[in-house]
Each structure stands twice: as structure tokens, then as C-alpha cells.
Motif scaffolding. Structure first.
Motif, PDB file in Angstrom:
ATOM      1  N   LEU A   1       0.892  -1.131   0.029  1.00  0.00           N
ATOM      2  CA  LEU A   1       0.125   0.140   0.214  1.00  0.00           C
ATOM      3  C   LEU A   1       0.901   1.235  -0.010  1.00  0.00           C
ATOM      4  CD1 LEU A   1      -3.068  -0.631   2.701  1.00  0.00           C
ATOM      5  CD2 LEU A   1      -3.041  -0.725  -0.045  1.00  0.00           C
TER       6      LEU A   1
ATOM      7  N   SER B   1       1.115   4.614  -2.461  1.00  0.00           N
ATOM      8  CA  SER B   1       0.708   5.914  -2.113  1.00  0.00           C
ATOM      9  C   SER B   1       1.792   6.758  -2.053  1.00  0.00           C
ATOM     10  CB  SER B   1      -0.040   5.870  -0.755  1.00  0.00           C
ATOM     11  OG  SER B   1       0.879   5.335   0.425  1.00  0.00           O
TER      12      SER B   1
ATOM     13  N   PHE C   1      -2.045  11.253   6.733  1.00  0.00           N
ATOM     14  CA  PHE C   1      -1.336  10.194   7.033  1.00  0.00           C
ATOM     15  C   PHE C   1      -0.116  10.425   8.123  1.00  0.00           C
ATOM     16  CE2 PHE C   1      -1.862   8.740   2.628  1.00  0.00           C
ATOM     17  CZ  PHE C   1      -2.726   7.391   2.871  1.00  0.00           C
ATOM     18  N   VAL C   2       0.283  11.633   8.230  1.00  0.00           N
ATOM     19  CA  VAL C   2       1.425  11.869   9.235  1.00  0.00           C
ATOM     20  C   VAL C   2       0.529  12.277  10.608  1.00  0.00           C
ATOM     21  CG1 VAL C   2       3.093  13.615  10.034  1.00  0.00           C
ATOM     22  CG2 VAL C   2       2.765  12.984   7.443  1.00  0.00           C
TER      23      VAL C   2
ATOM     24  N   GLY D   1      -2.552  10.997  11.303  1.00  0.00           N
ATOM     25  CA  GLY D   1      -2.834   9.791  11.974  1.00  0.00           C
ATOM     26  C   GLY D   1      -2.084   8.863  12.489  1.00  0.00           C
ATOM     27  N   ASN D   2      -0.646   8.974  12.010  1.00  0.00           N
ATOM     28  CA  ASN D   2       0.171   7.972  12.517  1.00  0.00           C
ATOM     29  C   ASN D   2       0.530   8.342  13.955  1.00  0.00           C
ATOM     30  OD1 ASN D   2       2.681   6.400  12.466  1.00  0.00           O
ATOM     31  ND2 ASN D   2       3.658   8.502  11.999  1.00  0.00           N
TER      32      ASN D   2
ATOM     33  N   ILE E   1      -2.266  -3.151   9.127  1.00  0.00           N
ATOM     34  CA  ILE E   1      -1.898  -2.871   7.999  1.00  0.00           C
ATOM     35  C   ILE E   1      -2.200  -1.379   7.680  1.00  0.00           C
ATOM     36  CG2 ILE E   1      -2.254  -3.005   5.326  1.00  0.00           C
ATOM     37  CD1 ILE E   1      -2.405  -6.123   5.945  1.00  0.00           C
ATOM     38  N   ALA E   2      -3.726  -1.055   8.083  1.00  0.00           N
ATOM     39  CA  ALA E   2      -4.086   0.342   7.874  1.00  0.00           C
ATOM     40  C   ALA E   2      -3.300   1.008   8.726  1.00  0.00           C
ATOM     41  CB  ALA E   2      -5.569   0.355   8.355  1.00  0.00           C
ATOM     42  N   PHE E   3      -3.038   0.964   9.948  1.00  0.00           N
ATOM     43  CA  PHE E   3      -2.322   1.923  11.144  1.00  0.00           C
ATOM     44  C   PHE E   3      -0.896   2.047  10.293  1.00  0.00           C
ATOM     45  CE2 PHE E   3      -0.207   3.618  14.502  1.00  0.00           C
ATOM     46  CZ  PHE E   3      -1.187   4.813  15.007  1.00  0.00           C
TER      47      PHE E   3
ATOM     48  N   THR F   1       0.306   1.863   7.655  1.00  0.00           N
ATOM     49  CA  THR F   1       0.318   2.582   6.421  1.00  0.00           C
ATOM     50  C   THR F   1       0.565   4.057   6.302  1.00  0.00           C
ATOM     51  OG1 THR F   1      -0.991   1.035   5.302  1.00  0.00           O
ATOM     52  CG2 THR F   1      -0.796   3.190   4.008  1.00  0.00           C
ATOM     53  N   GLY F   2       0.150   4.787   7.464  1.00  0.00           N
ATOM     54  CA  GLY F   2       0.412   6.001   7.838  1.00  0.00           C
ATOM     55  C   GLY F   2       1.919   6.458   7.873  1.00  0.00           C
TER      56      GLY F   2
ATOM     57  N   THR G   1       3.903   5.505   4.507  1.00  0.00           N
ATOM     58  CA  THR G   1       3.660   6.553   3.237  1.00  0.00           C
ATOM     59  C   THR G   1       4.615   7.603   3.530  1.00  0.00           C
ATOM     60  OG1 THR G   1       1.428   5.720   3.055  1.00  0.00           O
ATOM     61  CG2 THR G   1       1.845   7.881   2.365  1.00  0.00           C
ATOM     62  N   LEU G   2       4.473   7.945   4.876  1.00  0.00           N
ATOM     63  CA  LEU G   2       5.580   9.304   5.090  1.00  0.00           C
ATOM     64  C   LEU G   2       7.006   8.741   4.732  1.00  0.00           C
ATOM     65  CD1 LEU G   2       6.480  11.867   6.935  1.00  0.00           C
ATOM     66  CD2 LEU G   2       6.305  10.297   8.657  1.00  0.00           C
TER      67      LEU G   2
END
Lengths: 297, 282
Positions: free
Chosen positions: B94, B98, B117-118, B120-121, B153-155, B157-158, B161-162
């Protein structure tokens, strides 16, 4: 020609959407929406199964009169302040290890060890270290005819005991940040400083530390987050005890939501919202700095 | 280099440093050394309170086979593998995409998505706990490794991605421009040009995410219960309750639980150390 140009244009505006979609949807679903749901749930009385009852700000009003909430908040402040010690301690070890003698790489890895292992293991190790009858701490105190003290059973000491355990991996983390930071320090500036007779403390203060600013910034960010996320060690070492004296907001929230006297999801969510707001201060500072860096790029 | 390289100091200082080094290391790792020693002690030593002296006998095989045969430690370990490996793969897939999108394309809201993303992380887990548990229950995957892995996985990803976005930004843009002039399709630019260059970032993140997820305790207690789905961190905690004062078994279990991330770290330590500072800023 123009048709192909149009298709290229479409492709280039469509591509980011397609590349982003899976990550964004997943992240929204599991992270962003739940934040708002939690805020909403904090306005309800809910046992996690049955119907929700709207109670307005009652949960927050109750929180204002909850002594355990203030104990947790106070402990969070102690955590935040004392956890910062990991930064100078990490810098100190990094400076100590920034040499090129034989086997240095192995030493650096071994010093980093505590960060790689789980906090559950760290918690178990330190519980045992503090054990009042056989723990190493009391063996050592015994040599000086002191003790025995039951650190984890004593309301005054328990939080400090847990923080000390937490500082062990956190210091290792900060150390590694500074070790990489020191590698990037400009050698010419150090030589120039040496010619100007800068030594020891002055060299560190005026030449090294300014260049370590990025490392220090990350060290502060990860340490603040680590301090506010302090759940694992509290849960493993004391479960908030004795008599709730070592609770922090993260743990108290969990305890309330999954209490053995019935689940109080709404009240738990209200505690989480307070914790979230504290964290938001730091997140905002971080984002503002990042935004400035991006603009200056 | 700062501090002054030790080779430039006097012989006495050099000798002092070389003695201080192993001494400091032993002191730093003392808690772990004690655990390792205790994990081979006999039950007799434990009841006699011989925690810190030399073990009267070395029960390496007995203790370690004991924890695997008489407790579900083996299945806890397997659960950890089943959560951690898919999380690493899913997160990387993912976040490669992204990160690429945010680094390469200029579009409205790019910065906004990136900041989402940042931010939320960094949120505290507790603000997500009640809704995520409820979601997992409603999807019928509460108390399964799938439910736990999907959330991870979702968490993750934040953060990833950064990391990926900053990494791709540092790559030469000319490569992409040249490919576009040649008429290469966007997904082929990603797959054949950018992805091969991202190998170091992928390796670093794989190690980091593996360590984070293997060591996760909070979500393991929130989303799973019981030996059929709990990972080893939560398992160790419940075993600790059963093994009251059986410190030799607790220690052996701790060592086993700590082994995989430690092994990965040593195998790939170069990537791991390179990865940490890259993560938050560039």
C-alpha cells in the motif's frame, strides 16, 4: 496527436487517484473515521453491546470529579517530563560510542538491543529486578544495608519505577538517532572549530548540537509519543496498582472501557478524547514545522 | 569526527576507553544477561532464591522444551508470525503506491492527504480502541489473526507512506521526465523505474514494521483472546499469570519471544539503522 495528448493528460490526473485509493480508503476506514466515532461515543452511555443512550457531556462532567482521572493525568505529566531524560542520555551514549575501535559496530548494535525487544519482556524483566525479596535492586541495596523496598508496591515510587524501565529502551532509541546524526556532522566545521581552539563542551554546544538539530527534533517527537503511549509497561508491571496509583490516561481508559464491573465505552472514549487533545498539541507543532520545511523546499 | 578520535589520544586514555567499553555494555545489558542466565536455572535454584549467583545446574534443554510442551507458547509464536508477515507485505504494497503518488504527482490536496497520513500516525491508540474493536466485531473477525493484521496494515500505512514519499522525493526527477517523453505509461514508470530504486527503503521498512508489529501488545489484548489467535506478547502476559514465581520459565519464554526481532535486526541491521532517522524527516 491531440487525442493522444488528452489521454496522457487524463492518465496523469487519474494515476495518483488510483495509486492512492487503496491506502487512503484503508487508512480512513481504520484510523480517521474511528477518531470521530470515538468523539461521538464519548457523548453516550454504552456497554459495547446494547443500545446507546445519549447523555450529552455527562461523561466529561463526571471526569472532572473523578479522582482517578487526576491521578492518571498527573502521572502522564510525570512521564512526559522524566521521559525526556532519554534524549540527553541517548546523546551521551552516542558520543561515548562514536569511535572507530575494533568491534564498534557490534557494540552499537548491542546498545540498541533494548529497543528491539518487546515492552512486555522489558516489563517482566524490571518487575523481577524490583522484586522485594530476591530482586537485584534489593540485593544491591542490601550491600549498603539499605532496603528492602518494594518499588512497585509503593504508591510514592511505583510510577518512577515504571518510567525508569521505560527509559531503558527509549534511551537506546535516542542513541541510535544521534549516532546516525553524528555521522552526518560536517568534518570541516569540526576541524575549523579545532583551529579556533573550540574543545569539549564548547565544541558540543556551538558546533555539534546545532548540526544535530534534526536528530534532536525526531528524538523529542518519538519520546513525547512514547511517553503518552505508555500503556504496555503499566499494564504488565502493575496493572495500574497499587490502588490505582500508577495509572496513566492510556491505561485508565482501557480499564474503564473493559472494566470487570461492566464495560463503560462512553466514559472510556471521553478519557481517550482528553488524551487525544493533549497529543493534538504535539501533532500540530509537528505538522506546522513540516509545512514550513516543505514550503522552504 | 566528534568527540576526538581515540587514536589521537594518549595511550593511557586509549586503554581506559577500551576497558570501559565492555564494562559499560555489560552494565547496560545486565537485565538481559540476568534473564538469559535465569532461563537455564533449575526450579530448585528459583525456590532457594538463587537468582543472581551462578546456577547450580544448567537446564537449558529441560526449561526450553518445558515451555513448548506444557504451554501453548508454540501456537502463540505461530500466531505472531501469521499476524506479522502479512502486515509487513500488505503495508509495503500500500505505501509504495501511496508514497509514489504523493511524491511524483502535483495535484490539489496532495499536501492534505500527506498530512492526514502523518497526523493519523501519531494519534494515541486509545482514541481508536472502542470503534476499531466494534468494527472488528461487526465484520465477524474479532479474535482472529486476520482482524488484527488488517488493522495493523491500515495503521502502519500512515508511517510507511511518510517514509516512502520522502524517499522517492530524493530520487532524481529527470528519470521520470525522460520516461514520460518516451511515452512510457504511468504504472510502468512506477513498476519498472521507481520500484527497483526503492529497494533500500523497502528493506528498511520491512525490518521496522516487523519489529513494531511483533512487539505490539495493546492491539493484541484489544482484538484477540485465547491461544488460538493471540500473538506471543499477549500470550506471554497470560502465561506469566499462570507461572507464578516460576521465573526460569518466564525468562525462557521471554527469550523465545524476543528472538525473532533480534535475529532480524542482526541480519539486516544496516537497513534498520538507516531506516529510523529517515522515517520522520528527510
Amino acid at each position: 496527436m491531440s487525442a493522444s495528448r488528452a489521454s496522457r493528460f487524463n492518465q496523469r490526473s487519474l494515476a495518483p487517484v488510483l495509486f492512492l485509493a487503496p491506502a487512503v480508503l484503508f487508512f480512513m476506514f481504520y484510523v480517521i473515521f474511528p477518531i470521530f466515532q470515538s468523539i461521538q461515543i464519548s457523548l453516550y452511555d454504552w456497554d459495547g453491546l446494547g443500545a446507546k443512550t445519549y447523555v450529552g457531556i455527562d461523561n466529561y462532567v463526571e471526569l472532572m470529579d473523578d479522582e482517578a482521572f487526576y491521578t492518571s493525568l498527573k502521572n502522564n505529566v510525570i512521564w512526559l517530563v522524566l521521559y525526556m531524560l532519554a534524549i540527553p542520555a541517548g546523546l551521551f551514549i552516542a558520543l561515548f560510542l562514536n569511535q572507530t575501535v575494533f568491534g564498534m559496530r557490534l557494540y552499537k548494535s548491542l546498545f540498541f538491543f533494548p529497543f528491539v525487544i518487546s515492552q512486555v519482556v522489558v516489563g517482566l524483566v524490571f518487575t523481577w529486578f524490583y522484586d522485594p525479596s530476591y530482586g537485584l535492586l534489593n540485593v544491591i541495596l542490601g550491600w549498603f544495608s539499605l532496603g528492602p523496598v518494594a518499588i512497585l508496591g509503593d504508591e510514592t515510587w511505583v510510577t518512577y519505577g515504571i518510567i525508569f524501565a521505560g527509559l531503558w529502551p527509549q534511551t537506546a532509541y535516542c542513541m541510535i538517532l544521534y549516532i546516525t546524526g553524528l555521522n552526518a556532522v560536517d568534518p570541516e566545521q569540526i576541524e575549523a572549530g579545532r583551529l579556533d581552539n573550540a574543545k569539549g563542551w564548547n565544541m558540543l554546544r556551538y558546533i555539534i548540537l546545532p548540526q544535530l538539530k534534526p536528530a534532536t527534533f525526531i528524538a523529542i517527537v518519538v519520546t513525547v509519543i512514547g511517553a503518552l503511549r505508555s500503556f504496555d509497561l503499566v499494564s504488565i508491571m502493575t496493572a495500574g496498582g497499587p490502588w490505582g496509583s500508577s495509572r496513566v490516561l492510556a491505561y485508565y481508559m482501557y480499564e474503564k472501557a473493559f472494566s470487570e464491573y461492566g464495560f463503560r465505552m462512553g466514559y472510556g472514549a471521553a478519557i481517550a478524547v482528553v488524551l487525544f487533545l493533549i497529543m493534538m498539541i504535539y501533532i500540530t507543532v509537528f505538522l506546522v514545522k513540516m509545512y514550513r520545511d516543505e514550503k522552504g523546499h | 569526527m566528534f568527540p576526538t578520535p581515540i587514536e589521537r589520544r594518549s595511550a593511557a586514555v586509549q586503554r581506559l576507553y577500551k576497558t570501559a567499553l565492555p564494562f559499560a555494555m555489560v552494565l547496560w545489558l545486565l537485565p538481559l544477561i540476568a534473564v538469559a542466565l535465569t532461563s537455564v536455572r533449575s526450579a530448585g535454584d528459583i525456590t532457594a532464591g538463587n537468582y543472581w549467583g551462578w546456577p547450580t545446574s544448567f537446564n537449558l534443554v529441560e526449561n526450553y522444551s518445558d515451555i513448548f510442551t506444557n504451554t501453548p507458547l508454540g501456537s502463540y509464536m505461530w500466531n505472531s508470525v501469521r499476524v506479522t508477515v502479512p502486515t509487513v507485505i500488505g503495508t509495503l504494497a500500500l505505501s509504495c503506491m501511496s508514497g509514489f503518488a504523493l511524491a511524483v504527482y502535483k495535484f490539489k490536496g496532495n499536501m492534505l492527504v500527506f498530512f492526514m497520513f502523518v497526523a493519523g500516525n501519531f494519534v494515541p491508540f486509545q482514541i481508536l480502541m472502542v470503534p476499531v474493536r466494534d468494527l472488528t466485531l461487526q465484520m465477524g473477525i474479532y479474535n482472529t489473526v486476520t482482524g488484527l493484521a488488517l488493522f495493523h496494515i491500515a495503521f502502519q500505512t500512515g508511517f510507511c507512506t511518510l517514509f516512502m514519499r520522502n524517499f522517492i522525493r530524493a530520487l532524481p526527477v529527470e528519470l521520470i521526465e525522460a520516461a514520460r517523453v518516451e511515452g512510457v505509461k504511468e504504472w510502468r514508470i512506477f513498476w519498472f523505474i521507481i520500484l527497483p530504486l526503492m529497494r533500500p527503503a523497502i528493506a528498511a521498512l520491512a525490518v521496522l514494521v516487523f519489529t513494531f508489529i511483533w512487539n505490539d501488545y495493546f492491539w493484541a489484548t484489544v482484538l484477540t483472546q485465547g491461544a488460538e489467535s493471540q500473538p506471543v506478547t499477549a500470550g506471554l502476559y497470560s502465561l506469566n499469570g499462570q507461572w507464578v514465581a516460576a521465573w526460569h520459565l518466564v525468562s525462557a519464554g521471554s527469550i523465545v519471544a524476543a528472538l525473532p526481532p533480534v535475529a532480524i535486526f542482526f541480519l539486516l541491521q544496516k537497513h534498520f539503522i538507516a531506516g529510523l532517522p529517515l522515517g520522520a524527516v528527510k
